[in-house]
Design an enzyme around this catalytic site. Sequence first.
Site, PDB file in Angstrom:
ATOM      1  N   CYS A  10       0.752  -1.241   0.000  1.00  0.00           N
ATOM      2  CA  CYS A  10       0.000   0.000   0.000  1.00  0.00           C
ATOM      3  C   CYS A  10       0.790   1.305   0.000  1.00  0.00           C
ATOM      4  O   CYS A  10       1.911   1.373   0.448  1.00  0.00           O
ATOM      5  CB  CYS A  10      -0.909   0.053   1.213  1.00  0.00           C
ATOM      6  SG  CYS A  10      -1.657  -1.503   1.586  1.00  0.00           S
ATOM      7  N   ARG A  38       2.720   1.307  -5.633  1.00  0.00           N
ATOM      8  CA  ARG A  38       2.850   0.428  -4.464  1.00  0.00           C
ATOM      9  C   ARG A  38       1.717  -0.591  -4.369  1.00  0.00           C
ATOM     10  O   ARG A  38       1.815  -1.570  -3.632  1.00  0.00           O
ATOM     11  CB  ARG A  38       2.883   1.261  -3.174  1.00  0.00           C
ATOM     12  CG  ARG A  38       4.109   2.133  -3.042  1.00  0.00           C
ATOM     13  CD  ARG A  38       4.031   2.941  -1.772  1.00  0.00           C
ATOM     14  NE  ARG A  38       4.189   2.127  -0.588  1.00  0.00           N
ATOM     15  CZ  ARG A  38       5.330   1.941   0.045  1.00  0.00           C
ATOM     16  NH1 ARG A  38       6.408   2.514  -0.398  1.00  0.00           N
ATOM     17  NH2 ARG A  38       5.384   1.190   1.114  1.00  0.00           N
ATOM     18  N   TRP A  85      -2.838  -3.003  -1.788  1.00  0.00           N
ATOM     19  CA  TRP A  85      -2.458  -4.233  -2.480  1.00  0.00           C
ATOM     20  C   TRP A  85      -2.668  -5.359  -1.493  1.00  0.00           C
ATOM     21  O   TRP A  85      -2.009  -5.426  -0.459  1.00  0.00           O
ATOM     22  CB  TRP A  85      -0.990  -4.162  -2.893  1.00  0.00           C
ATOM     23  CG  TRP A  85      -0.518  -5.369  -3.642  1.00  0.00           C
ATOM     24  CD1 TRP A  85      -0.575  -5.573  -4.989  1.00  0.00           C
ATOM     25  CD2 TRP A  85       0.086  -6.539  -3.086  1.00  0.00           C
ATOM     26  NE1 TRP A  85      -0.047  -6.785  -5.295  1.00  0.00           N
ATOM     27  CE2 TRP A  85       0.371  -7.407  -4.164  1.00  0.00           C
ATOM     28  CE3 TRP A  85       0.416  -6.955  -1.808  1.00  0.00           C
ATOM     29  CZ2 TRP A  85       0.964  -8.652  -3.998  1.00  0.00           C
ATOM     30  CZ3 TRP A  85       1.007  -8.187  -1.625  1.00  0.00           C
ATOM     31  CH2 TRP A  85       1.283  -9.028  -2.725  1.00  0.00           C
ATOM     32  N   ASN A 109      -0.621   0.743   6.625  1.00  0.00           N
ATOM     33  CA  ASN A 109       0.281  -0.029   5.787  1.00  0.00           C
ATOM     34  C   ASN A 109       1.004  -0.988   6.716  1.00  0.00           C
ATOM     35  O   ASN A 109       1.547  -0.558   7.728  1.00  0.00           O
ATOM     36  CB  ASN A 109       1.274   0.931   5.110  1.00  0.00           C
ATOM     37  CG  ASN A 109       2.289   0.212   4.260  1.00  0.00           C
ATOM     38  OD1 ASN A 109       2.152  -0.976   3.986  1.00  0.00           O
ATOM     39  ND2 ASN A 109       3.305   0.935   3.834  1.00  0.00           N
ATOM     40  N   GLY A 110       0.995  -2.292   6.413  1.00  0.00           N
ATOM     41  CA  GLY A 110       1.680  -3.256   7.264  1.00  0.00           C
ATOM     42  C   GLY A 110       0.764  -4.406   7.627  1.00  0.00           C
ATOM     43  O   GLY A 110      -0.242  -4.646   6.963  1.00  0.00           O
ATOM     44  N   GLU A 511      15.749 -13.587 -16.315  1.00  0.00           N
ATOM     45  CA  GLU A 511      15.191 -12.233 -16.215  1.00  0.00           C
ATOM     46  C   GLU A 511      14.261 -11.953 -17.402  1.00  0.00           C
ATOM     47  O   GLU A 511      13.191 -11.360 -17.238  1.00  0.00           O
ATOM     48  CB  GLU A 511      16.346 -11.216 -16.146  1.00  0.00           C
ATOM     49  CG  GLU A 511      15.959  -9.754 -16.229  1.00  0.00           C
ATOM     50  CD  GLU A 511      15.066  -9.257 -15.100  1.00  0.00           C
ATOM     51  OE1 GLU A 511      14.748 -10.025 -14.179  1.00  0.00           O
ATOM     52  OE2 GLU A 511      14.643  -8.083 -15.171  1.00  0.00           O
ATOM     53  N   LYS A 515      10.287 -11.036 -17.016  1.00  0.00           N
ATOM     54  CA  LYS A 515       9.656  -9.826 -17.590  1.00  0.00           C
ATOM     55  C   LYS A 515       8.407 -10.211 -18.380  1.00  0.00           C
ATOM     56  O   LYS A 515       7.372  -9.572 -18.268  1.00  0.00           O
ATOM     57  CB  LYS A 515      10.626  -9.074 -18.529  1.00  0.00           C
ATOM     58  CG  LYS A 515      11.791  -8.383 -17.886  1.00  0.00           C
ATOM     59  CD  LYS A 515      11.450  -7.131 -17.117  1.00  0.00           C
ATOM     60  CE  LYS A 515      11.213  -7.428 -15.665  1.00  0.00           C
ATOM     61  NZ  LYS A 515      12.277  -7.244 -14.736  1.00  0.00           N
ATOM     62  N   GLU A 518       5.523 -11.358 -16.051  1.00  0.00           N
ATOM     63  CA  GLU A 518       4.883 -10.390 -15.164  1.00  0.00           C
ATOM     64  C   GLU A 518       4.111  -9.297 -15.897  1.00  0.00           C
ATOM     65  O   GLU A 518       3.125  -8.810 -15.367  1.00  0.00           O
ATOM     66  CB  GLU A 518       5.871  -9.800 -14.157  1.00  0.00           C
ATOM     67  CG  GLU A 518       6.933  -8.921 -14.737  1.00  0.00           C
ATOM     68  CD  GLU A 518       7.864  -8.355 -13.672  1.00  0.00           C
ATOM     69  OE1 GLU A 518       7.425  -8.105 -12.556  1.00  0.00           O
ATOM     70  OE2 GLU A 518       9.047  -8.169 -13.997  1.00  0.00           O
ATOM     71  N   HIS A 534      18.362 -32.359 -20.185  1.00  0.00           N
ATOM     72  CA  HIS A 534      18.086 -33.095 -18.936  1.00  0.00           C
ATOM     73  C   HIS A 534      16.604 -33.038 -18.590  1.00  0.00           C
ATOM     74  O   HIS A 534      16.219 -33.343 -17.467  1.00  0.00           O
ATOM     75  CB  HIS A 534      18.941 -32.532 -17.801  1.00  0.00           C
ATOM     76  CG  HIS A 534      20.408 -32.680 -18.065  1.00  0.00           C
ATOM     77  ND1 HIS A 534      21.061 -33.885 -17.940  1.00  0.00           N
ATOM     78  CD2 HIS A 534      21.332 -31.792 -18.492  1.00  0.00           C
ATOM     79  CE1 HIS A 534      22.341 -33.724 -18.275  1.00  0.00           C
ATOM     80  NE2 HIS A 534      22.527 -32.449 -18.615  1.00  0.00           N
ATOM     81  N   LYS A 636       4.918  -2.636  -6.597  1.00  0.00           N
ATOM     82  CA  LYS A 636       6.323  -2.292  -6.802  1.00  0.00           C
ATOM     83  C   LYS A 636       7.199  -2.705  -5.614  1.00  0.00           C
ATOM     84  O   LYS A 636       8.272  -3.249  -5.800  1.00  0.00           O
ATOM     85  CB  LYS A 636       6.434  -0.785  -7.052  1.00  0.00           C
ATOM     86  CG  LYS A 636       7.834  -0.322  -7.394  1.00  0.00           C
ATOM     87  CD  LYS A 636       8.286  -0.865  -8.731  1.00  0.00           C
ATOM     88  CE  LYS A 636       9.696  -0.445  -9.082  1.00  0.00           C
ATOM     89  NZ  LYS A 636      10.262  -1.353 -10.107  1.00  0.00           N
TER      90      LYS A 636
HETATM   91  C1  F6R Z   1      10.534  -7.806 -11.328  1.00  0.00           C
HETATM   92  C2  F6R Z   1      10.665  -7.059 -10.087  1.00  0.00           C
HETATM   93  C3  F6R Z   1      10.754  -7.817  -8.827  1.00  0.00           C
HETATM   94  C4  F6R Z   1      11.735  -7.136  -7.858  1.00  0.00           C
HETATM   95  C5  F6R Z   1      11.706  -7.821  -6.486  1.00  0.00           C
HETATM   96  C6  F6R Z   1      12.692  -7.198  -5.536  1.00  0.00           C
HETATM   97  O1  F6R Z   1      10.483  -6.962 -12.420  1.00  0.00           O
HETATM   98  O2  F6R Z   1      10.666  -5.863 -10.084  1.00  0.00           O
HETATM   99  O3  F6R Z   1      11.107  -9.151  -9.038  1.00  0.00           O
HETATM  100  O4  F6R Z   1      13.015  -7.187  -8.419  1.00  0.00           O
HETATM  101  O5  F6R Z   1      10.423  -7.732  -5.951  1.00  0.00           O
HETATM  102  O6  F6R Z   1      12.406  -5.858  -5.328  1.00  0.00           O
HETATM  103  P1  F6R Z   1      13.493  -4.872  -4.706  1.00  0.00           P
HETATM  104  O7  F6R Z   1      14.599  -4.779  -5.701  1.00  0.00           O
HETATM  105  O8  F6R Z   1      12.778  -3.580  -4.506  1.00  0.00           O
HETATM  106  O9  F6R Z   1      13.951  -5.487  -3.420  1.00  0.00           O
END
Ligand code: F6R
Length: 641
Positions: A10, A38, A85, A109-110, A511, A515, A518, A534, A636
């Site tokens: 949040c 967030r 969230w 938040n929490g 990675e 991407k 997600e 394998h 995020k």
């Molecule tokens: C993927 C992504 C997440 C973050 C992960 C860690 O695109 O953004 O996998 O990398 O949640 O987040 P941070 O770097 O903020 O600890």
Amino acid sequence: MLHGLIRNMCGIVGHVSGGASLRSQEVVMGGLARLEYRGYDSAGIAALGNELQVRKAVGKLQNLRALLKAEPLAPMSAAIGHTRWATHGTPTTTNAHPHTAGHLALVHNGIIENADALRVKLHSEGATFVSETDTEVAAHLINSLYEADGENDTLVAAGGADTQSPAAARLARALLTAMRQLEGTFTLLVIHEDAPGVIVAARRSSPLVLGIGEGENFLGSDVLAFAEHTDKAVEIGQDELAIVTAENIIVTDKDGQVAQPKYYQINFQTEAADKAGWPTFMEKEIAEQPRAIADTLADRFDATGHLALDELRIPAELLRTIDKIVVVGCGTAAYAGQVARYAIEHWCRIPVEVELAHEFRYRDPVVTEKTLVVAISQSGETMDTIMAIRHAREQGARVLAIVNTPGSTISRESDAVLLTHAGREIAVASTKAFTAQLAACYLLGLYLAQVRGNKYIDEIEDYMQKLGEIPAKVQSVLAGAESVRQVARTLAEESSVYFLGRHVGFPVAMEGALKLKEIAYIHAEGFAAGELKHGPIALIDEGVVVVFVVPTPRRPELHAKVLSNIAEVKARGARVFCVAEEGDQAAAELAEAVFAVPPAPTLYLPLLTVVPLQILACEVAKTRGLDVDQPRNLAKSVTVE
Ligand code: F6R
């Protein structure tokens, strides 16, 4: 009932204007828009007009905006807002914040960990709960303490006469007492009908900052909430409380003793939160990578020509005693750590383990005073990573954080910090933060090689010079991105895409898959190319799309093996796309299309090869008509475990 399982990360915003206007609504809605990264399952606002007014809507902020048009709020002296969230339970209007009890409203938040026990107690005392949230429990607890105030003379006199409002002092006392009963993590902003023009706030292990205006004051879970209005901020410490009016801020400790506010200047540009003409933040942030890498590498040499990492607070003598490095992080940050392992082991000859932060402490890792734990995090607020570093420090390890957010929890709780200078990353999918993390990992590896004597000064200079050439090379990858976008538009209907890589190309493949998952919601998997036979090769069939991250032909032992893997999947009917070095004829002959990157030292190639994969995912998602910046179910900053 899911009760305490309804958890949130949040964004929180508060504003006090003191007068009767719609200014607080404007500020809070503007702040929520900036914090929407967030979380965005639902949003709500509560305002103090003549009476308490609350509006909440499920979905993105635009739904709340529409509701405010249909059911406008009366002029107000203060307002609090929230974007949510949830990890469990449907995001409903009832579960959305603000929550009310009696004549108060709050946002949170929490996680309140003892919410179930408190709910039973409050229920037996007559409280009626309408939502499934732990937050509503906090609202009822504070309300019941507020109502009982006066009967309990052990309550401290928080704020005292300075608030010029007995009701505000009473609300502060109720919140302080509640804090003693609440277990878990929280930022709470509370308003009460009896105390117009006042917000009382507190925090424990969850972020809260205040912004100082002229005749108005601001609150936010992040300075981004109000940075367009003021650059003066106050940091609220662990278990501190603040009573905020338009003219005044009182900060107290957990016992209600008035504390000296810790003022600081906000030093980043709020324009970072604007798209600057790009259709999405993700595209803007992908394009910002040359700058993010260059800024992270800038000014790293001292007058003697030695690599100097100024913010690193671990003495060189101590770094010489390190016998193991453990890198922890989550998601994209963990993939940056996997690349770092190849570089640091090669340059420094120190064993490097890479562990997902949420797995780290549960396997009882062998960590001693000679272990250096490197925590990688864009936000600096990822709870899994915070818990990992706390565990590491309890075992006596030194913790070095690679973070993009100065002043974040991870940077504060670590022994040393190496800042990435990617600037604010708004899109949920990490792009420029990843490449900046890679740059910081290379810096760390070279610095360790220097202080431990694994490399001579001229060798370090040479490595640094080649690293310094990378931003221009990223720029040239960006310039050639149209070919990637063209391919991406043909992949929008795929149900599965596989990404394969070897050596440093392996984490890049993972990675690339992350991407695509997600933001495009397409099943994608990243594998080590060598692992193909394998098991995973059984997935390959006519028309299945496979993207290879091909090593440089200048490393024939790696290159030839990946070419064999390409031949293997092609023989089974796969459509093959390659990210390969410019002029790699062998890859070009095998692939349907090649996304070319300029030549670079093998260890630095991830900085280049990841870029086409970011663009690919972004364009596939756009072609599918999806919200690239705010993919479903994600937020995020993952500030819960
Ligand atoms: C993927 C992504 C997440 C973050 C992960 C860690 O695109 O953004 O996998 O990398 O949640 O987040 P941070 O770097 O903020 O600890």
